[in-house]
Design a protein around this motif. Structure first.
Motif, mmCIF file in Angstrom:
data_model
loop_
_atom_site.group_PDB
_atom_site.id
_atom_site.type_symbol
_atom_site.label_atom_id
_atom_site.label_comp_id
_atom_site.label_asym_id
_atom_site.label_seq_id
_atom_site.Cartn_x
_atom_site.Cartn_y
_atom_site.Cartn_z
ATOM 1 N N GLU A 88 46.819 6.404 29.757
ATOM 2 C CA GLU A 88 47.935 7.074 29.677
ATOM 3 C C GLU A 88 48.663 8.026 29.924
ATOM 4 O O GLU A 88 50.007 8.410 30.737
ATOM 5 C CB GLU A 88 48.297 6.802 27.431
ATOM 6 N N ARG A 129 48.192 7.178 34.234
ATOM 7 C CA ARG A 129 49.391 6.064 33.986
ATOM 8 C C ARG A 129 50.347 6.905 34.052
ATOM 9 O O ARG A 129 51.118 6.648 35.627
ATOM 10 C CB ARG A 129 50.047 5.569 32.862
ATOM 11 N N GLU A 152 58.970 5.378 25.926
ATOM 12 C CA GLU A 152 58.587 3.611 25.715
ATOM 13 C C GLU A 152 56.703 3.874 25.422
ATOM 14 O O GLU A 152 56.768 2.141 24.510
ATOM 15 C CB GLU A 152 57.931 3.704 27.487
ATOM 16 N N LEU A 153 55.984 4.876 25.225
ATOM 17 C CA LEU A 153 54.765 4.919 24.470
ATOM 18 C C LEU A 153 54.765 5.254 23.655
ATOM 19 O O LEU A 153 53.823 3.837 22.528
ATOM 20 C CB LEU A 153 53.815 5.882 25.127
ATOM 21 N N THR A 154 55.746 6.009 22.230
ATOM 22 C CA THR A 154 55.781 6.421 20.746
ATOM 23 C C THR A 154 55.642 4.376 20.765
ATOM 24 O O THR A 154 55.589 3.692 19.141
ATOM 25 C CB THR A 154 56.228 6.800 21.168
ATOM 26 N N ALA A 155 56.982 3.769 21.127
ATOM 27 C CA ALA A 155 57.482 2.457 20.485
ATOM 28 C C ALA A 155 56.137 0.879 20.988
ATOM 29 O O ALA A 155 55.966 0.385 19.959
ATOM 30 C CB ALA A 155 58.104 1.853 21.201
ATOM 31 N N ARG A 156 55.326 1.683 22.190
ATOM 32 C CA ARG A 156 54.363 0.605 22.147
ATOM 33 C C ARG A 156 52.812 0.523 21.179
ATOM 34 O O ARG A 156 52.673 0.191 20.672
ATOM 35 C CB ARG A 156 54.117 0.881 24.059
ATOM 36 N N MET A 157 53.345 1.886 20.947
ATOM 37 C CA MET A 157 51.088 2.338 19.602
ATOM 38 C C MET A 157 52.364 1.825 18.161
ATOM 39 O O MET A 157 51.025 2.155 17.867
ATOM 40 C CB MET A 157 51.501 3.753 19.773
ATOM 41 N N THR A 177 53.864 -0.746 17.630
ATOM 42 C CA THR A 177 53.624 -1.949 17.649
ATOM 43 C C THR A 177 51.820 -2.722 17.536
ATOM 44 O O THR A 177 51.602 -1.809 17.831
ATOM 45 C CB THR A 177 53.671 -2.833 19.194
#
Length: 315
Positions: free
Chosen positions: A262, A265, A308-313, A315
């Motif tokens: 990450e 990225r 965006e990374l926090t939201a993805r983690m 889910t």
């Protein structure tokens, strides 16, 4: 009864000798001249050992016993003056003289302010007294190492098995024992070789650091990955004096591999779409890194990437 200070070469402690047993008969004039030339007054000879003579120091008036050969061939040092000099140097260094080392004429035993007795070379004590060095008690230092290890879940086991300076042997809560540098134990930047594979498998974080240089030198941000972001900030970057630094955000990752992926990225996105925000290595004389630093204008975009990374983690 006079106190007789034996020559330091004999390693014998001062002793009280009855005045009456000392042969005080007037010696030959050559002995008197010899003692005067060496800084003493001839005091007498031993009644049982013809090679042992007694001298009175002209500086401190104490009596010293030496071998006659030493008086003829060398300049014997007054043991009383020597001990007084050691005591004065120790006091100037904030220590207390206990006794000279019996097996090393260059060292002595001192009592530190903490109460521990330590051995030091005389030259080292003189340097401390002159302000050219600091005193450190090894016993207290090892106790601090023990406390630091306990805070990290380890126990100090002793000297490093490898013999490397700056390392100690520690035992983990799992029972595994290994050598770790005292600096890494302080920061916690290492893994147990017994119960942890390595950083790639351990939980980690993506972090966002903020830096503000003194005297209006500018504001910068940094993206990175670490198992201990605050420890990395405080102990790894070697920041210049006056630089304000803090961790603005961090996102937990299951493994170091995932965190590294990450991080790369995010760096690729910023370098591709906003190259003007990248700070070159020539501007990084205030921190011990050469890349991954961005200008403060990048902060809103980086916060969006973290959100965006926090939201993805989640889910």
């Amino acid at each position: 009864m006079p106190t007789i200070y034996y020559s330091r070469r004999s390693r014998r402690a001062p002793a009280f000798v009855c005045e009456s047993i000392i042969n005080r008969r007037t010696p030959k004039a050559s002995w008197l001249r010899l003692a005067t030339r060496k800084g003493y007054r001839f005091y007498g000879r031993s009644p049982t050992n013809r090679t042992q003579v007694y001298l009175r120091c002209t500086s401190c008036s104490e009596i010293m016993s030496v071998h006659s050969h030493v008086l003829r061939t060398a300049y014997p040092e007054c043991t009383s003056c020597y001990l007084k000099a050691l005591a004065n140097e120790a006091a100037d260094a904030g220590l207390e003289l206990v006794k000279p080392c019996p097996d090393d004429s260059h060292r002595a035993i001192y009592r530190a302010p903490c109460g521990h007795e330590i051995s030091r070379q005389r030259g080292r004590i003189q340097k401390i007294a002159a302000g050219g060095a600091a005193f450190r008690c090894e016993i207290c230092l090892e106790e601090r190492y023990k406390q630091v290890a306990n805070a990290q879940g380890w126990a100090l086991a002793g000297a490093a098995s490898s013999g490397r300076p700056g390392y100690r042997s520690y035992r983990h809560d799992c029972g595994h024992k290994q050598d770790v540098s005292v600096g890494n134990m302080l920061t916690g930047r290492f893994s147990c070789n017994g119960c942890s594979s390595n950083w790639t498998a351990d939980p980690s974080f993506i972090y966002l650091d903020f830096f503000e240089l003194p005297h209006g030198g500018g504001q910068f941000v940094k993206i990175g990955m670490s198992r201990r972001p605050l420890s990395r900030l405080l102990h790894q970057f070697d920041l210049a004096e006056g630089v304000h630094a803090e961790v603005l955000a961090k996102v937990p990752m299951e493994t170091g591999v995932a965190a590294l992926r990450e991080e790369k990225r995010m760096h690729k996105f910023l370098r591709t779409h906003h190259p003007a925000w990248v700070v070159g290595s020539v501007e990084l004389d205030w921190i011990r890194v050469s890349s991954e630093i961005y200008r403060i204008e990048a902060l809103p975009t980086i916060r969006e990437l973290f959100a965006e990374l926090t939201a993805r983690m989640a889910t």
